[in-house]
Design an enzyme around this catalytic site. Sequence first.
Site, mmCIF file in Angstrom:
data_model
loop_
_atom_site.group_PDB
_atom_site.id
_atom_site.type_symbol
_atom_site.label_atom_id
_atom_site.label_comp_id
_atom_site.label_asym_id
_atom_site.label_seq_id
_atom_site.Cartn_x
_atom_site.Cartn_y
_atom_site.Cartn_z
ATOM 1 N N SER A 14 0.936 -1.204 -0.198
ATOM 2 C CA SER A 14 -0.085 0.084 0.004
ATOM 3 C C SER A 14 0.746 1.255 0.150
ATOM 4 O O SER A 14 2.118 1.175 0.367
ATOM 5 C CB SER A 14 -0.897 0.028 1.273
ATOM 6 O OG SER A 14 -1.611 1.225 1.526
ATOM 7 N N TYR B 228 -2.565 -1.403 10.373
ATOM 8 C CA TYR B 228 -2.324 -1.476 9.080
ATOM 9 C C TYR B 228 -1.144 -0.719 8.391
ATOM 10 O O TYR B 228 -0.608 -1.481 7.691
ATOM 11 C CB TYR B 228 -3.668 -0.699 8.341
ATOM 12 C CG TYR B 228 -3.917 -1.038 6.782
ATOM 13 C CD1 TYR B 228 -4.374 -1.995 6.258
ATOM 14 C CD2 TYR B 228 -3.502 0.173 5.939
ATOM 15 C CE1 TYR B 228 -4.360 -2.199 5.055
ATOM 16 C CE2 TYR B 228 -3.631 -0.055 4.762
ATOM 17 C CZ TYR B 228 -4.156 -1.120 4.123
ATOM 18 O OH TYR B 228 -4.005 -1.210 2.878
#
Length: 261
Positions: A143, A156
């Site tokens: 990401s 995350y």
Amino acid sequence: MSGQTQRALVTGSTSGIGLSIARRFARMGFDVAVNSHENEPEANTALREISEGADGQVRYFRADLADPAQSFGLVEQVIAAFGGLDILVNNAGVQKVAPVESLPAADWDRILAISLDSSFHTIRAAIPGMVARGWGRIINIASAHGLRASPFKSAYVATKHGIIGLTKTVALEVAERGVTVNAICPGYVWTPLVAQQVADQAKVHGISEDAVIRDIILAPQPTRQFVQPEEIAEMAAYLCGPLARSITGTAISIDGGWTAK
């Protein structure tokens, strides 16, 4: 890898980015192992979509990737079913938006287990066969949050930074063995995961979901457009081709310019 049908496993592939990658691979003639934690009847819609126009096999393998044994065992099952595994895409992930002091420890543990630990277990199960054949492709879906941080996403962000570190390390270990290992770092892609983030952020900030999209979600992305899952799938397809043999140990950004800043 010529003269043989390539065999691919895409984790978390019944929706979003994983679904798009699995669909693209199926249209390239690969045998595709589709994975989720759902029972197979719940995954039927995705399986039909992936199978449409497929030239190879499309099979479903259920596994809860929060369980290390199931993560490792998933690869073993795919190898037993297809006779080997040439391409591994670690895509499965979960998210929880909350201030670090309010994030339950159980959520932290689950996010790390699914988004980081499972990649370690699938990689260690897949590597021996790839090395023995002298060819393999491992693609980890990281990401922009593997390169940048945002508040309220401690677990995350930690997992995505960890995925990039894992990618680089394994790439170095197998660099002379015909196996490449790369991470794709998308910006915001409109997927069910992002839709849930929008709802969570709206609660955290006490604003509308439209305001979250405009002022929070897309604020760091200079194009002010969501990345499409198909863009990620095309990069994955390229990384599996012969002209990508020298691309390894990299974190490839597809983020609308987010990490250019």
